[in-house]
Design a protein around this motif. Sequence first.
Motif, short mmCIF file in Angstrom:
data_model
loop_
_atom_site.label_atom_id
_atom_site.label_comp_id
_atom_site.label_asym_id
_atom_site.label_seq_id
_atom_site.Cartn_x
_atom_site.Cartn_y
_atom_site.Cartn_z
N ASP A 228 -42.60 -22.48 -11.12
CA ASP A 228 -43.39 -21.24 -11.18
C ASP A 228 -42.92 -20.23 -10.13
N SER A 229 -43.33 -18.99 -10.30
CA SER A 229 -42.89 -17.91 -9.41
C SER A 229 -43.42 -18.04 -7.98
N TYR A 230 -44.63 -18.61 -7.81
CA TYR A 230 -45.14 -18.74 -6.43
C TYR A 230 -44.23 -19.68 -5.64
N ILE B 116 -50.13 -20.64 -14.69
CA ILE B 116 -48.96 -20.16 -13.97
C ILE B 116 -47.73 -20.37 -14.83
N ASN B 117 -46.63 -19.71 -14.41
CA ASN B 117 -45.47 -19.66 -15.31
C ASN B 117 -44.46 -20.78 -15.08
N GLY B 118 -44.88 -21.88 -14.45
CA GLY B 118 -43.98 -23.00 -14.26
C GLY B 118 -44.65 -24.13 -13.50
N GLU C 25 -39.80 -15.72 -26.79
CA GLU C 25 -39.20 -15.14 -25.60
C GLU C 25 -39.63 -13.71 -25.32
N ALA C 26 -39.62 -12.86 -26.34
CA ALA C 26 -39.92 -11.45 -26.10
C ALA C 26 -41.38 -11.23 -25.73
N HIS C 27 -42.22 -12.24 -25.95
CA HIS C 27 -43.66 -12.00 -25.88
C HIS C 27 -44.40 -12.69 -24.76
N ALA D 142 -30.10 0.86 -24.24
CA ALA D 142 -29.05 -0.13 -23.97
C ALA D 142 -29.66 -1.52 -23.83
N LEU D 143 -30.79 -1.60 -23.12
CA LEU D 143 -31.40 -2.91 -22.89
C LEU D 143 -31.91 -3.54 -24.18
N SER D 144 -32.29 -2.71 -25.14
CA SER D 144 -32.89 -3.28 -26.35
C SER D 144 -31.94 -3.29 -27.54
N TRP E 17 -35.66 -4.78 -14.01
CA TRP E 17 -35.34 -3.77 -15.03
C TRP E 17 -36.55 -2.90 -15.30
N ASN E 18 -37.73 -3.50 -15.28
CA ASN E 18 -38.97 -2.73 -15.45
C ASN E 18 -39.10 -1.66 -14.37
N LEU E 19 -38.67 -2.00 -13.14
CA LEU E 19 -38.81 -1.05 -12.03
C LEU E 19 -37.78 0.08 -12.16
N LEU F 247 -47.63 -0.08 -9.83
CA LEU F 247 -47.18 -1.47 -9.76
C LEU F 247 -46.80 -1.95 -11.15
N SER F 248 -45.78 -2.78 -11.20
CA SER F 248 -45.36 -3.35 -12.48
C SER F 248 -45.12 -4.83 -12.32
N SER F 249 -45.57 -5.61 -13.30
CA SER F 249 -45.31 -7.04 -13.28
C SER F 249 -45.13 -7.54 -14.71
N VAL G 10 -53.92 4.04 -7.87
CA VAL G 10 -53.03 2.88 -8.01
C VAL G 10 -53.15 2.37 -9.44
N VAL G 11 -52.01 2.25 -10.11
CA VAL G 11 -52.05 1.70 -11.46
C VAL G 11 -51.17 0.46 -11.53
N ILE G 12 -51.42 -0.35 -12.53
CA ILE G 12 -50.56 -1.51 -12.78
C ILE G 12 -50.29 -1.61 -14.28
N GLY G 13 -49.12 -2.15 -14.62
CA GLY G 13 -48.82 -2.32 -16.04
C GLY G 13 -47.77 -3.39 -16.24
N GLY G 14 -47.53 -3.74 -17.51
CA GLY G 14 -46.51 -4.72 -17.86
C GLY G 14 -47.08 -5.86 -18.68
N LYS G 15 -46.42 -7.03 -18.56
CA LYS G 15 -46.92 -8.25 -19.21
C LYS G 15 -47.68 -9.00 -18.14
N PRO H 285 -48.54 -4.04 -25.46
CA PRO H 285 -47.59 -2.95 -25.68
C PRO H 285 -48.10 -1.63 -25.08
N VAL H 286 -47.30 -1.08 -24.16
CA VAL H 286 -47.75 0.05 -23.36
C VAL H 286 -47.76 1.34 -24.20
N ASP H 287 -48.85 2.06 -24.08
CA ASP H 287 -48.96 3.37 -24.71
C ASP H 287 -48.40 4.41 -23.73
C1 B12 Z 1 -34.22 -10.20 -18.02
C2 B12 Z 1 -35.31 -11.22 -17.79
C3 B12 Z 1 -35.22 -12.00 -16.64
C4 B12 Z 1 -34.11 -11.84 -15.59
C5 B12 Z 1 -34.59 -10.75 -14.61
C6 B12 Z 1 -33.51 -10.10 -13.82
C7 B12 Z 1 -34.08 -8.96 -13.03
N1 B12 Z 1 -33.79 -8.92 -11.76
O1 B12 Z 1 -34.80 -8.15 -13.57
C8 B12 Z 1 -34.12 -13.26 -14.98
C9 B12 Z 1 -33.24 -14.16 -15.81
C10 B12 Z 1 -33.67 -13.38 -13.52
C11 B12 Z 1 -35.57 -13.65 -15.20
C12 B12 Z 1 -36.26 -14.53 -14.42
C13 B12 Z 1 -37.56 -14.95 -14.67
N2 B12 Z 1 -38.30 -14.68 -15.75
CO1 B12 Z 1 -37.79 -13.33 -17.03
N3 B12 Z 1 -37.36 -12.25 -18.46
C14 B12 Z 1 -36.38 -11.40 -18.73
C15 B12 Z 1 -36.49 -10.81 -20.16
C16 B12 Z 1 -35.53 -11.57 -21.04
C17 B12 Z 1 -36.24 -9.32 -20.27
C18 B12 Z 1 -37.03 -8.44 -19.30
C19 B12 Z 1 -36.45 -7.05 -19.26
O2 B12 Z 1 -35.41 -6.85 -18.69
N4 B12 Z 1 -37.10 -6.08 -19.90
C20 B12 Z 1 -36.67 -4.68 -19.90
C21 B12 Z 1 -37.70 -3.80 -19.18
C22 B12 Z 1 -37.22 -2.36 -19.16
O3 B12 Z 1 -38.88 -3.88 -19.96
P1 B12 Z 1 -40.13 -4.80 -19.58
O4 B12 Z 1 -39.91 -5.52 -18.33
O5 B12 Z 1 -40.43 -5.61 -20.79
O6 B12 Z 1 -41.29 -3.71 -19.37
C23 B12 Z 1 -41.66 -2.83 -20.44
C24 B12 Z 1 -43.14 -2.67 -20.53
O7 B12 Z 1 -43.84 -3.85 -20.16
C25 B12 Z 1 -43.43 -1.49 -19.69
N5 B12 Z 1 -43.93 -1.72 -18.34
C26 B12 Z 1 -43.63 -2.69 -17.47
N6 B12 Z 1 -44.30 -2.51 -16.34
C27 B12 Z 1 -45.04 -1.39 -16.47
C28 B12 Z 1 -45.89 -0.75 -15.59
C29 B12 Z 1 -46.53 0.44 -16.00
C30 B12 Z 1 -47.45 1.13 -15.09
C31 B12 Z 1 -46.28 0.96 -17.30
C32 B12 Z 1 -46.93 2.20 -17.74
C33 B12 Z 1 -45.40 0.31 -18.16
C34 B12 Z 1 -44.80 -0.86 -17.74
O8 B12 Z 1 -42.25 -0.76 -19.55
C35 B12 Z 1 -41.14 -1.44 -20.09
C36 B12 Z 1 -40.56 -0.70 -21.26
O9 B12 Z 1 -41.40 -0.71 -22.36
C37 B12 Z 1 -37.98 -11.14 -20.51
C38 B12 Z 1 -38.27 -11.45 -21.98
C39 B12 Z 1 -38.01 -10.31 -22.92
N7 B12 Z 1 -38.70 -9.19 -22.79
O10 B12 Z 1 -37.21 -10.41 -23.77
C40 B12 Z 1 -38.25 -12.38 -19.65
C41 B12 Z 1 -39.68 -12.68 -19.10
C42 B12 Z 1 -40.30 -11.38 -18.65
N8 B12 Z 1 -39.44 -13.57 -17.96
C43 B12 Z 1 -40.36 -14.43 -17.83
C44 B12 Z 1 -40.40 -15.40 -16.76
C45 B12 Z 1 -41.59 -16.34 -16.78
C46 B12 Z 1 -39.41 -15.47 -15.78
C47 B12 Z 1 -39.33 -16.47 -14.63
C48 B12 Z 1 -40.62 -16.76 -13.90
C49 B12 Z 1 -38.65 -17.77 -15.09
C50 B12 Z 1 -39.45 -18.62 -15.99
N9 B12 Z 1 -40.42 -19.39 -15.53
O11 B12 Z 1 -39.17 -18.62 -17.18
C51 B12 Z 1 -38.28 -15.80 -13.71
C52 B12 Z 1 -38.87 -14.81 -12.68
C53 B12 Z 1 -39.08 -15.39 -11.31
C54 B12 Z 1 -40.08 -14.60 -10.50
N10 B12 Z 1 -40.15 -14.88 -9.20
O12 B12 Z 1 -40.75 -13.74 -10.99
C55 B12 Z 1 -41.37 -14.37 -18.94
C56 B12 Z 1 -42.75 -13.85 -18.55
C57 B12 Z 1 -43.81 -14.60 -19.32
C58 B12 Z 1 -45.10 -13.90 -19.51
N11 B12 Z 1 -45.39 -12.76 -18.90
O13 B12 Z 1 -45.88 -14.44 -20.26
C59 B12 Z 1 -40.65 -13.56 -20.01
C60 B12 Z 1 -41.52 -12.68 -20.94
C61 B12 Z 1 -39.80 -14.55 -20.87
C62 B12 Z 1 -40.65 -15.62 -21.51
N12 B12 Z 1 -41.11 -15.40 -22.74
O14 B12 Z 1 -40.90 -16.66 -20.93
N13 B12 Z 1 -36.08 -13.00 -16.26
#
Ligand code: B12
Lengths: 453, 162
Positions: A62-64, A83-85, A289-291, A428-430, B21-23, B63-65, B92-97, B132-134
């Motif tokens: 897990d992340s902690y 927790i996630n692990g 994975e995506a969810h 690019a990411l998607s 990447w989210n950041l 904040l994003s997580s 202060v706002v938070i978003g993400g998964k 899914p973020v609006d």
């Molecule tokens: C790339 C990735 C990684 C990379 C990260 C590299 C890096 N430095 O960023 C690596 C391989 C290192 C990694 C590690 C881990 N990951 Co990861 N990772 C991903 C992955 C595949 C893509 C994330 C990504 O890049 N997205 C692109 C960005 C731009 O988009 P986003 O993050 O989805 O955010 C979007 C929205 O949520 C929104 N958003 C986000 N934050 C906020 C905040 C606000 C205010 C607003 C308005 C919007 C917003 O904006 C974005 C665009 O729409 C996802 C799964 C997926 N999505 O396919 C898993 C995922 C996020 N990871 C996950 C996990 C659990 C981990 C780990 C803990 C390992 C593990 N146990 O499996 C570790 C992290 C360790 C830690 N200490 O946190 C899980 C989270 C599970 C959950 N939430 O239920 C996911 C969903 C995969 C899964 N299904 O298990 N990961």
Amino acid sequence: MDDARPATVSRSLFGDFVARSRAAGRLVVQPRMGFGEPQVMRDGLTAVKAARATTIGTVTLDSYTRVGDLDAARKALDEGADINGYPIVTHGLATNRKLVEDLLAPDFPIQVRHGSARPQDIIAASLRAGLDATEGGPVSYCLPYGRISLRDSVRNWEESCALMTAARAHGAEPHVETFGGCMLGQLCPPSMLVAISLLEGLFFHRHGVRSISLSYAQQTHADQDRGAIRALRRLARQFLPDADWHVVVYTYMGVYPRTGAGARLLLEQSVDIAVRTGAERLIVKTAAEAHRIATVEENIQALETAAAADRRVRATGPLPADSDDLTDTDGDDFTDDPDAQEILDEATSVITAVLALSEDPGAALTAAFAHGLLDVPYCLHADNMGRTRSYIDRDGRLRWSRTGSLPFRAAGRTTDATDMTAADLLGALSRVQRSFDRAADLGVPPGHVQLIN
Amino acid sequence: MTSHSALDIVVSGTESDSHTWNLVYLQLLLEGWGHRVENLGPCVAGRDIVERYAYRAPDLIVLSSVNGHGESDGLRAVAALRASRELAGTPVVIGGKLGTHGTADLARGENSPGAVARRLREAGFTAVFLEPVDLGAFEEFVGSVVPRHGRAARQALQTTPA
Ligand code: B12
């Protein structure tokens, strides 16, 4: 070759299992699975062992625990929070032993995957439970994972190697997999992944680890990925002649397809890439994975899908890469494979330049990042220079747009050096996600999916 | 003080979350909307933000997580921010998964997005943007934030006797 080893040298359970599976013509498949509750984690391992596939078990932490926040891990367990692990340090010895009791065996090795740049207590807790296979690296578990400095991470991983090799006194034979083939999961060009993976492998070897796997994460283009793995094998033969090594491929580590069919197609394409390049092991991704965190069932489905795809690819006839390791000689160019040649050239320049910095691989890695000889695009870590950029070309290949101080030029190519907007970045990411969701709809077979724009 | 004035915004990951990447995305998004952004990167605790920003008074903290620990990390962060005299009033706002159950089939009852968002707002977040973020709603929210100078002026008006 193996028989020539002195009988007194014990073999890694993990490395041995992979070697036997390779000889039997089977890809080893493994999940990225981790749950906080010991019983759920054990049920997961049991199901993985029973899956219709050649499997190795995984305990993902897990992340902690990864960031060393053991109080938060304790609190989450006490409150029954999700927790996630699996928090291996917090659960403690008795629980950890029970977790793997009667499961861990020569026919079912189990690996701990953790993502920590300060892993000493994780490694110690794992070893005490009999778990001597892990993953990581001073660079790949540092730059993508937080704020710990590279210098500290190097020292922490040196200490971790010492813990692992000392455990030989208790009958362990450690196996370590580099995570360097996956810097940030996406948009890091293949040559940099190959170089970092190899350099981390060298780091482990210098610090006494004899059984090593070198990782490479599937990127955006199947031919380019196959080329990268061929280049990685060539470099491993050259730089790790006396180690027990194999290659592990990761199914795509970036933004994953949303649909079940798209997710499956991307997984099957990664199997195709792995099998056709002679890679020995694959870490799968699930349809969730995506969810969200995947369930045990979703993990089993992914493993069995991958095993079936492995059988299908092998049934198409002899694999060109089977003979690759035997016929491939270090001096030869990959005349038939421009992707492999380009990646080999770039990775060799990087590796040679880095190793010239110091006799000590840890010091060389630290200095290389300080000089920008290693520089990962879009990485926010303070020890990454941040002068490189990458993009996905029209043909789907991942390329450099800026090479910063890297010891090569991305010559003769159109470079797209314009700054990205948020929409460009998300596009690019998607792109892999969109392309595979779409291709699955159209019925494109694995191995042949090309990116759409 | 119009909705078009540039804000000073802090973007940050949460304590246990290493995703970046989210950041990077949020930084580009907010800069694209004309704001100034400081990106703190991953694995930042609320107390670290307080230490760094108490006397620099940003207009908005984002904040994003995505790692699944967003709720517990977020609750700890907002407690630290709200306990700081200087940042207690900063939006202060938070978003993400934010949880590990996603948003569909497995996310029910206390794990439902609605329940998670309510707990976070009750703990002191000004707004919560769950996936899914609006994006439209986020843009509207950011547009409604009053810059610090505007806030100071307004407070001065309110406290100065006529
Ligand atoms: C790339 C990735 C990684 C990379 C990260 C590299 C890096 N430095 O960023 C690596 C391989 C290192 C990694 C590690 C881990 N990951 Co990861 N990772 C991903 C992955 C595949 C893509 C994330 C990504 O890049 N997205 C692109 C960005 C731009 O988009 P986003 O993050 O989805 O955010 C979007 C929205 O949520 C929104 N958003 C986000 N934050 C906020 C905040 C606000 C205010 C607003 C308005 C919007 C917003 O904006 C974005 C665009 O729409 C996802 C799964 C997926 N999505 O396919 C898993 C995922 C996020 N990871 C996950 C996990 C659990 C981990 C780990 C803990 C390992 C593990 N146990 O499996 C570790 C992290 C360790 C830690 N200490 O946190 C899980 C989270 C599970 C959950 N939430 O239920 C996911 C969903 C995969 C899964 N299904 O298990 N990961």
